[in-house]
Design a protein around this motif. Structure first.
Motif, PDB file in Angstrom:
ATOM      1  N   TYR A 139       0.825  -1.204   0.000  1.00 57.25           N
ATOM      2  CA  TYR A 139       0.000   0.000   0.000  1.00 57.25           C
ATOM      3  C   TYR A 139       0.862   1.258   0.000  1.00 57.25           C
ATOM      4  CZ  TYR A 139      -4.178  -2.782   0.948  1.00 57.25           C
ATOM      5  OH  TYR A 139      -5.226  -3.678   0.842  1.00 57.25           O
ATOM      6  N   VAL A 140       2.050   1.177   0.589  1.00 57.47           N
ATOM      7  CA  VAL A 140       2.926   2.353   0.613  1.00 57.47           C
ATOM      8  C   VAL A 140       3.402   2.692  -0.801  1.00 57.47           C
ATOM      9  CG1 VAL A 140       5.091   1.090   1.034  1.00 57.47           C
ATOM     10  CG2 VAL A 140       4.856   3.438   1.826  1.00 57.47           C
ATOM     11  N   SER A 141       3.548   1.671  -1.664  1.00 57.89           N
ATOM     12  CA  SER A 141       3.927   1.920  -3.061  1.00 57.89           C
ATOM     13  C   SER A 141       2.803   2.635  -3.801  1.00 57.89           C
ATOM     14  CB  SER A 141       4.268   0.605  -3.768  1.00 57.89           C
ATOM     15  OG  SER A 141       5.379  -0.011  -3.179  1.00 57.89           O
ATOM     16  N   ILE A 142       1.567   2.181  -3.571  1.00 61.95           N
ATOM     17  CA  ILE A 142       0.406   2.830  -4.203  1.00 61.95           C
ATOM     18  C   ILE A 142       0.296   4.273  -3.734  1.00 61.95           C
ATOM     19  CG2 ILE A 142      -2.107   2.771  -4.427  1.00 61.95           C
ATOM     20  CD1 ILE A 142      -1.942  -0.282  -3.977  1.00 61.95           C
ATOM     21  N   LEU A 143       0.471   4.478  -2.420  1.00 64.61           N
ATOM     22  CA  LEU A 143       0.397   5.827  -1.863  1.00 64.61           C
ATOM     23  C   LEU A 143       1.475   6.727  -2.460  1.00 64.61           C
ATOM     24  CD1 LEU A 143      -0.739   7.836   0.239  1.00 64.61           C
ATOM     25  CD2 LEU A 143       0.884   6.875   1.886  1.00 64.61           C
ATOM     26  N   THR A 144       2.673   6.188  -2.638  1.00 68.54           N
ATOM     27  CA  THR A 144       3.787   6.968  -3.180  1.00 68.54           C
ATOM     28  C   THR A 144       3.500   7.421  -4.602  1.00 68.54           C
ATOM     29  OG1 THR A 144       5.360   5.742  -1.806  1.00 68.54           O
ATOM     30  CG2 THR A 144       6.250   6.940  -3.676  1.00 68.54           C
ATOM     31  N   VAL A 145       3.009   6.506  -5.434  1.00 65.84           N
ATOM     32  CA  VAL A 145       2.709   6.840  -6.836  1.00 65.84           C
ATOM     33  C   VAL A 145       1.586   7.871  -6.908  1.00 65.84           C
ATOM     34  CG1 VAL A 145       1.889   5.928  -9.037  1.00 65.84           C
ATOM     35  CG2 VAL A 145       3.518   4.604  -7.669  1.00 65.84           C
ATOM     36  N   VAL A 146       0.533   7.670  -6.128  1.00 63.58           N
ATOM     37  CA  VAL A 146      -0.594   8.619  -6.121  1.00 63.58           C
ATOM     38  C   VAL A 146      -0.142   9.990  -5.645  1.00 63.58           C
ATOM     39  CG1 VAL A 146      -2.811   9.155  -5.039  1.00 63.58           C
ATOM     40  CG2 VAL A 146      -2.354   6.832  -5.838  1.00 63.58           C
ATOM     41  N   ALA A 147       0.671  10.026  -4.584  1.00 62.06           N
ATOM     42  CA  ALA A 147       1.179  11.301  -4.067  1.00 62.06           C
ATOM     43  C   ALA A 147       2.009  12.021  -5.114  1.00 62.06           C
ATOM     44  CB  ALA A 147       2.015  11.062  -2.803  1.00 62.06           C
ATOM     45  N   CYS A 148       2.837  11.268  -5.840  1.00 55.94           N
ATOM     46  CA  CYS A 148       3.673  11.869  -6.880  1.00 55.94           C
ATOM     47  C   CYS A 148       2.826  12.492  -7.988  1.00 55.94           C
ATOM     48  CB  CYS A 148       4.613  10.802  -7.455  1.00 55.94           C
ATOM     49  SG  CYS A 148       5.715  11.410  -8.743  1.00 55.94           S
ATOM     50  N   LEU A 149       1.800  11.763  -8.432  1.00 56.54           N
ATOM     51  CA  LEU A 149       0.924  12.277  -9.496  1.00 56.54           C
ATOM     52  C   LEU A 149       0.185  13.536  -9.041  1.00 56.54           C
ATOM     53  CD1 LEU A 149      -0.559   8.912 -10.824  1.00 56.54           C
ATOM     54  CD2 LEU A 149       0.956  10.463 -12.072  1.00 56.54           C
ATOM     55  N   VAL A 150      -0.336  13.494  -7.819  1.00 57.62           N
ATOM     56  CA  VAL A 150      -1.075  14.649  -7.290  1.00 57.62           C
ATOM     57  C   VAL A 150      -0.166  15.868  -7.181  1.00 57.62           C
ATOM     58  CG1 VAL A 150      -2.241  15.558  -5.244  1.00 57.62           C
ATOM     59  CG2 VAL A 150      -2.801  13.272  -6.078  1.00 57.62           C
ATOM     60  N   ILE A 151       1.054  15.644  -6.683  1.00 55.11           N
ATOM     61  CA  ILE A 151       2.006  16.757  -6.514  1.00 55.11           C
ATOM     62  C   ILE A 151       2.374  17.364  -7.859  1.00 55.11           C
ATOM     63  CG2 ILE A 151       4.393  17.287  -5.877  1.00 55.11           C
ATOM     64  CD1 ILE A 151       4.021  15.298  -3.535  1.00 55.11           C
ATOM     65  N   MET A 152       2.624  16.499  -8.873  1.00 55.91           N
ATOM     66  CA  MET A 152       3.003  17.029 -10.183  1.00 55.91           C
ATOM     67  C   MET A 152       1.872  17.852 -10.798  1.00 55.91           C
ATOM     68  SD  MET A 152       3.905  15.321 -13.818  1.00 55.91           S
ATOM     69  CE  MET A 152       2.174  15.367 -14.167  1.00 55.91           C
ATOM     70  N   VAL A 153       0.648  17.331 -10.724  1.00 55.69           N
ATOM     71  CA  VAL A 153      -0.508  18.063 -11.277  1.00 55.69           C
ATOM     72  C   VAL A 153      -0.717  19.375 -10.526  1.00 55.69           C
ATOM     73  CG1 VAL A 153      -3.005  17.996 -11.595  1.00 55.69           C
ATOM     74  CG2 VAL A 153      -1.629  15.980 -12.143  1.00 55.69           C
TER      75      VAL A 153
END
Length: 292
Positions: A139-153
């Motif tokens: 779940y930490v991997s999923i959270l990391t990817v989602v956080a990265c996408l949100v931050i970039m947008v």
């Protein structure tokens, strides 16, 4: 399934590199300087989150917010004390100062928390099972990817639509002209450092959650690799930092899995050299001729 597992691991690691690289590229894009202390701010974020959860008993989300706040303040203080007096100094002086700040933060952490590695408790545990349990995604991997996408947008929208974002773009183009147009250049650069340092705090928490060993040198190598990712994608470009971070993480994960763990870092930097030989501005960077 092994390939998918390695790919997911690489995307997760690359997302951490991308978040760190976004901080690098923001600072370089506006201030035109390389803040090599950025990796050590990541380490500070990890320690603040660790202390908040283990010593104060605070929830994970509160520890993340606290890490962001402390890193933001630290970034603004470093910019004001170490970099602001060097606005008109040669770039070499700023670079040496950044390296000095990096060593200062590492040694301060050594004095405060000692050299003994700390075992970091991930902010989220467990994994998602797919294909009947053959593939497990933490779940930490999923959270990391989602956080990265949100931050970039969010960063892209911020720099494109907000008043401060437009001021940052103006300073990036020409600080002198921006000042003549009424933009407070010093405040804009300070805001850039604040955003970059807040991202470093988030990256520190996510990095330590994926690799739960915390030391005063924890941020050094990820910081260097994230800088490599920013150059790889095109430093100064937000999508470039994102793409460079993801590709770098995938290349590193695949190199460790299929070639050699010991040679993984060498392969990562070799790929960077090849890319820069072919496209010196990076994958999404653009060459800007110098006007004389």
């Amino acid at each position: 399934m092994e390939f998918l597992s390695y790919l997911i691991s690489g995307i997760s690691l690359g997302s951490v590199y991308a978040i760190i690289a976004l901080g690098y590229t923001m600072v370089y894009g506006i201030a035109k300087m390389l803040n090599f202390a950025h990796g050590d701010i990541i380490m500070v974020g990890g320690y603040i989150s660790f202390c908040a959860m283990n010593y104060l008993g605070l929830p994970s989300i509160v520890s993340i917010i606290l890490a962001m706040l402390v890193c933001t303040v630290l970034g603004v203080v470093i910019e004001g004390l170490a970099y602001k007096p060097l606005r008109s100094a040669p770039s070499l002086a700023v670079l040496i100062t950044a390296i000095g700040v990096s060593y200062f933060l590492q040694n301060a952490a050594l004095l405060i928390w000692s050299a003994a590695p700390k075992v970091y408790t991930p902010i989220i545990s467990g994994s998602l099972s797919l294909f009947g349990g053959a593939l497990k995604i933490p779940y930490v991997s999923i959270l990391t990817v989602v956080a990265c996408l949100v931050i970039m947008v969010a960063l892209t929208a911020f720099t494109s639509m907000s008043k401060m974002g437009k001021a940052m773009r103006a300073c990036s183009e020409d600080k002198g002209a921006a000042q003549l147009m009424g933009i407070n250049v010093n405040a804009t650069i300070s805001m850039t450092f604040a955003i970059g340092s807040a991202l470093a705090g988030i990256a520190g928490v996510l990095l330590c959650s994926s690799y739960p060993t915390l030391m005063p040198t924890t941020g050094s190598m990820p910081g260097i690799k994230a800088f490599t990712a920013a150059v790889f994608g095109g430093i100064g470009s937000i999508p470039g930092a994102f793409l460079g971070g993801l590709l770098l993480g995938i290349i590193e994960a695949m190199a460790k899995a299929y070639i050699s763990t010991n040679l993984a870092n060498s392969i990562v930097f070799a790929v960077l050299i090849v890319v820069l030989l072919v496209k010196p501005a990076g994958l999404l960077g653009r060459y800007v001729p110098e006007k004389v």
